[in-house]
Design a protein around this motif. Structure first.
Motif, short mmCIF file in Angstrom:
data_model
loop_
_atom_site.label_atom_id
_atom_site.label_comp_id
_atom_site.label_asym_id
_atom_site.label_seq_id
_atom_site.Cartn_x
_atom_site.Cartn_y
_atom_site.Cartn_z
N GLY A 1 0.83 -1.20 0.00
CA GLY A 1 0.00 0.00 0.00
C GLY A 1 0.86 1.24 0.00
N ASP A 2 0.28 2.35 -0.43
CA ASP A 2 1.01 3.64 -0.48
C ASP A 2 0.83 4.34 0.86
N PHE A 3 1.74 4.10 1.80
CA PHE A 3 1.59 4.61 3.15
C PHE A 3 1.83 6.11 3.24
N ASN A 4 2.83 6.63 2.52
CA ASN A 4 3.20 8.04 2.65
C ASN A 4 2.68 8.91 1.50
N SER A 5 1.75 8.39 0.71
CA SER A 5 1.04 9.17 -0.31
C SER A 5 1.98 9.79 -1.34
N ASP A 6 3.01 9.05 -1.75
CA ASP A 6 3.91 9.56 -2.79
C ASP A 6 3.64 8.91 -4.13
N LYS A 7 2.51 8.22 -4.25
CA LYS A 7 2.09 7.54 -5.48
C LYS A 7 2.97 6.34 -5.81
N GLN A 8 3.74 5.86 -4.82
CA GLN A 8 4.55 4.66 -4.99
C GLN A 8 4.11 3.64 -3.94
N THR A 9 4.02 2.37 -4.34
CA THR A 9 3.54 1.34 -3.43
C THR A 9 4.64 0.91 -2.48
N ASP A 10 4.33 0.91 -1.19
CA ASP A 10 5.27 0.52 -0.14
C ASP A 10 4.98 -0.93 0.28
N ILE A 11 5.92 -1.51 1.03
CA ILE A 11 5.83 -2.92 1.42
C ILE A 11 5.77 -3.01 2.94
N PHE A 12 4.80 -3.78 3.46
CA PHE A 12 4.60 -3.97 4.90
C PHE A 12 5.15 -5.34 5.28
N ILE A 13 6.13 -5.37 6.20
CA ILE A 13 6.83 -6.60 6.53
C ILE A 13 6.78 -6.85 8.04
N ILE A 14 6.36 -8.06 8.42
CA ILE A 14 6.33 -8.48 9.83
C ILE A 14 7.66 -9.12 10.18
N ARG A 15 8.22 -8.71 11.31
CA ARG A 15 9.47 -9.31 11.79
C ARG A 15 9.29 -9.85 13.20
N GLU A 16 9.77 -11.06 13.39
CA GLU A 16 9.74 -11.75 14.69
C GLU A 16 8.32 -11.79 15.25
N GLN A 17 7.34 -11.67 14.40
CA GLN A 17 5.91 -11.74 14.76
C GLN A 17 5.48 -10.68 15.76
N SER A 18 6.37 -9.74 16.08
CA SER A 18 6.02 -8.73 17.08
C SER A 18 6.25 -7.31 16.59
#
Length: 598
Positions: free
Chosen positions: A51-68
C-alpha cells in the motif's frame, strides 16, 4: 461532468522500464534477481501487505518481523529502493502480529494500518484488532478481542470507509462500522455460522452488475461455500468437488476473459497431497472444471504443500494459495504457487501460465494452467514458502516476490525477481481510491485505495474480435492474501485504445442505484487513478491518466523521428534541385536580355 487529466509519470515511476518483445516467445531466463537493489541487507521478514503509506504515489511494502514488529518499507528513488522507515511494535502488549491490512479507517484520506494480533500467553487463538493511525502515527485503541478468525474488510454502508467483518467465539458474525475513530458493532447474519479456519472469504461482484463487493462469499467449516447478497438475506449453497481430501484458499479472477469472475480452488485428492488439482467454477454454475491436474515433471511428482490441521496459536498460516496476476500481459491471469516434491526433497515456487485448453476436461472453459517447470530463477530459491506478484518498478509489469525458509534460521528470507519478459503486449493499470475528497485532501491530493471496487474493460484485439476482462480490487484481506492495491489488466498485442473502461464501487445496503462510471479511448500502457467523488454522482468522478513509457514507445519515437528526418532530407534535396533549376533559368533569362538589347 467528467474531469480528466493527462500527466507524465514522476521520476520514481520511471526508475526502470522492462523490455517488451514477443508475447509467445516465453523464456525461462526472463527473471532477474534484484533483491539487493531493493532491500540491501534488510531482506528478511514476512511480506504481509502492500500500500502507499506516505502518499507519494509509490507502493510501499509492509513486513512483519519476529511476529512482534511491523516494518513499513517506503519506496525510494535511490538504491536500495525500499527502505525500512516506519516501525510499529506490539512488544509491550506481549502480542503476536498475525495480519496486516492497510486502509483509511477514520476517513481522513490518510493511510492507516489495521493489525490483527494474538496474545502470546493466551491458550486460545482469539484474534484482536488494533489500528495504527497514519496521520499522527500512533497506535490506536483495541477495537475487538474476541474473533476466532482473521477479519474481512468491506464498506458495508457504502461510505468508502472499510468496515470490519468477523466471527466471535459463539459463531455470531459481527460488523464493525467505523465512523471517525468510533466503532459501532452490529450483527451481520441472523443466525450463527461456523466459518472455516483459515478462511478465504471475499467480497466480490459475481454477477457483473458493477456493484463492487455486493456479494459476500463465505466458506463454512465443512468447506461448503455459500453466497449472500448485500442485505445478507439470500443464500446460494454450493459444494466442493468430489473426492477432495484437502481444500486450499478460494480465489476469484476472470480466468478465461469473458468479463465474469470465476472461482478457482486448489485441492489435494489425498491426505498427503501426492495428487493435486486446481478446479474452476463459473458463477451460477455448480459444476467444477479441472484446469490443472498435470503435476508430473519428468519422473518426479509434485503437489501442493499440505496445510497443518491445527497450526499453533499465533503462527502465521500458510494455506494452499494461488497468487494471481497477468505475468505476460496476454489478458489472461497467471498464478504463482508453492509445490512440494512428493519424494520429500524440498519445495519451491512455480509459475502457472494461463494457456488455451488442450484436453477434454477444460474444454467448457477454454483455458487451463500449465506449470513452467524450467523457471531457473524460481528454482534457485530453495525452501520457498510464499510467492506473489508485485509491480516493483511501477511500470505496469508484474514482478515477483518470494519468501523462503532458511535452515537453522527463524523467519523468512525475501527474494525479489524482476520480470524481464519480452513481449509486444500492452496493459492498463487501474487504482480506485476512496473518493472521500478530491483535490482538497489534507496532505494528499488523491486519497487511499479501497477494498471492493470492480473494474472491467472492452476493446478490439489485433484480429478484430471483441476482447474484455474484469477484476476486483482488494476483495480478500486475510491470511497473507497479498492482493495488490491496484489492478493490472493485460491487453495482449492489441495496441488499440480501450473502447470502454468501467469502474464500480460499493453502494449502501438496500440502495438500488448502481455507482458506476465509464471512460472511453483509454491509452494502452497507462495508469488510471480513479477518484469517485462524490460517491453518488458518478458523472462527477475524475480520472488521472499517467503514461508508462516502454521500449515500444521508445522504438515508435525513434521510427517516427527517422521518418521525419527522411522526409526532411527528401525536401532538402528537392529544394536544392529546384534552386539549381531557378539559378539556371535566371542565367538564361539574363543571356536573352543582353541579346535583345543588341
Amino acid at each position: 461532468m467528467l474531469v480528466g487529466s493527462l500527466c507524465l509519470p514522476s521520476d520514481s515511476a520511471l526508475r526502470h522500464c522492462s523490455k517488451l518483445g514477443s508475447a509467445e516467445g516465453y523464456s525461462a531466463s526472463a527473471l532477474q534477481d534484484v533483491t539487493t537493489d531493493l532491500f540491501g541487507s534488510e531482506n528478511h521478514g514476512t511480506v504481509a501487505a502492500f500500500g502507499d503509506f506516505n502518499s507519494d504515489k509509490q507502493t510501499d511494502i509492509f513486513i512483519i518481523r519476529e511476529q512482534s514488529e511491523l516494518v513499513i518499507f517506503l519506496a525510494d528513488l535511490k538504491a536500495p529502493y525500499f527502505k525500512p522507515k516506519v516501525h510499529i511494535t506490539k512488544k509491550d502488549f506481549n502480542c503476536i502480529i498475525t495480519g496486516v491490512v492497510p486502509g483509511d479507517y477514520d476517513g481522513d484520506s490518510q493511510m492507516d494500518v489495521l493489525l490483527t494480533v494474538q496474545l502470546k500467553t493466551k491458550a486460545t487463538s482469539d484474534t484482536m484488532v488494533v489500528v495504527f493511525w497514519g496521520n499522527n502515527q500512533t497506535l490506536g485503541k483495541l477495537f475487538f478481542d474476541g474473533f476466532i478468525n482473521e477479519i474481512i474488510l468491506r464498506s458495508f454502508n457504502g461510505d468508502m470507509i472499510p468496515d470490519i467483518f468477523g466471527v466471535s467465539a459463539d459463531f455470531s458474525t459481527e460488523v464493525c462500522y467505523l465512523t471517525g475513530r468510533n466503532a459501532v458493532w452490529q450483527p451481520a447474519l441472523s443466525s450463527p455460522v461456523k466459518i472455516r479456519i483459515p478462511h478465504s472469504n471475499a467480497f466480490i461482484d459475481l454477477n457483473k452488475d458493477f456493484t463492487a463487493g455486493d456479494q459476500l462469499y463465505l466458506r463454512l467449516n465443512l468447506n461448503v461455500p455459500f453466497f449472500q447478497d448485500g442485505n445478507f438475506t439470500k443464500t446460494q449453497p454450493g459444494s466442493i468437488p468430489e473426492n477432495v481430501k484437502k481444500v486450499g484458499q478460494s480465489s476469484f479472477v476472470d480466468f478465461n476473459g469473458d468479463g465474469f469472475q470465476d472461482h478457482l480452488l486448489p485441492v489435494c485428492l489425498d491426505d498427503a497431497c501426492h495428487r493435486s488439482a486446481i478446479y474452476l467454477s463459473k458463477p451460477g454454475e455448480p459444476e467444477w472444471v479441472q484446469v490443472l491436474t498435470d503435476f508430473q515433471r519428468r519422473e518426479t511428482l509434485w503437489g501442493f504443500v499440505p496445510p497443518q490441521t491445527t497450526p499453533p496459536a499465533g503462527e502465521l498460516h500458510n494455506p494452499i494459495t494461488l497468487h494471481l496476476g497477468d505475468y505476460n500481459m496476454d489478458g489472461f491471469p497467471d498464478a504463482l504457487v508453492i509445490l512440494r516434491n512428493t519424494s520429500g526433497s524440498g519445495q519451491q515456487a512455480f509459475l502457472l501460465e494461463n494457456v488455451p485448453c488442450d484436453n477434454a476436461s477444460c474444454k467448457d472453459v477454454g483455458r487451463m494452467f500449465r506449470v513452467h517447470w524450467d523457471q531457473s530463477d524460481l528454482g534457485a530459491i530453495p525452501g520457498a514458502a510464499v510467492a506473489t506478484f508485485f509491480d516493483i518498478y511501477e511500470d505496469g509489469i508484474l514482478d515477483m516476490i518470494v519468501l523462503s525458509k532458511e535452515e537453522g534460521k527463524e523467519g523468512f528470507a525475501i527474494h525479489a525477481l524482476k520480470n524481464n519478459f519480452e513481449a509486444d503486449a500492452y496493459f492498463v493499470k487501474v487504482i480506485v481510491l476512496s473518493g472521500l475528497c478530491s483535490n482538497d485532501c489534507p496532505g494528499n491530493p488523491f486519497g487511499v485505495n479501497q477494498p471492493g471496487p470492480y473494474v472491467s474493460y472492452t476493446t478490439v484485439d489485433s484480429n478484430g474480435y471483441l476482447k474484455n476482462a474484469s477484476a476486483g480490487q482488494l476483495s480478500q484481506s486475510a491470511h497473507l492474501s497479498l492482493q495488490l492495491p491496484y489492478t493490472v489488466l493485460g491487453l495482449g498485442r492489441s495496441a488499440n485504445f480501450l473502447d470502454h473502461l468501467y469502474v464500480g464501487i460499493p453502494r449502501p445496503l438496500g440502495d438500488k442505484d448502481v455507482r458506476k462510471q465509464e471512460w472511453t479511448a483509454i491509452i494502452p500502457n497507462s495508469q488510471l487513478i480513479v477518484i469517485p467523488h462524490p460517491h453518488n454522482e458518478p458523472r462527477s468522478w475524475s480520472a488521472k491518466l499517467y503514461l508508462t513509457p516502454s521500449n515500444i514507445v521508445l522504438l515508435t519515437a525513434i521510427a517516427l523521428s527517422g521518418v521525419c528526418v527522411f522526409i526532411l532530407v527528401i525536401i532538402g534535396i528537392l529544394h536544392w534541385q529546384e534552386k539549381k533549376a531557378d539559378d539556371r533559368e535566371k542565367r538564361q533569362e539574363a543571356h536573352r536580355f543582353h541579346f535583345d538589347a543588341m
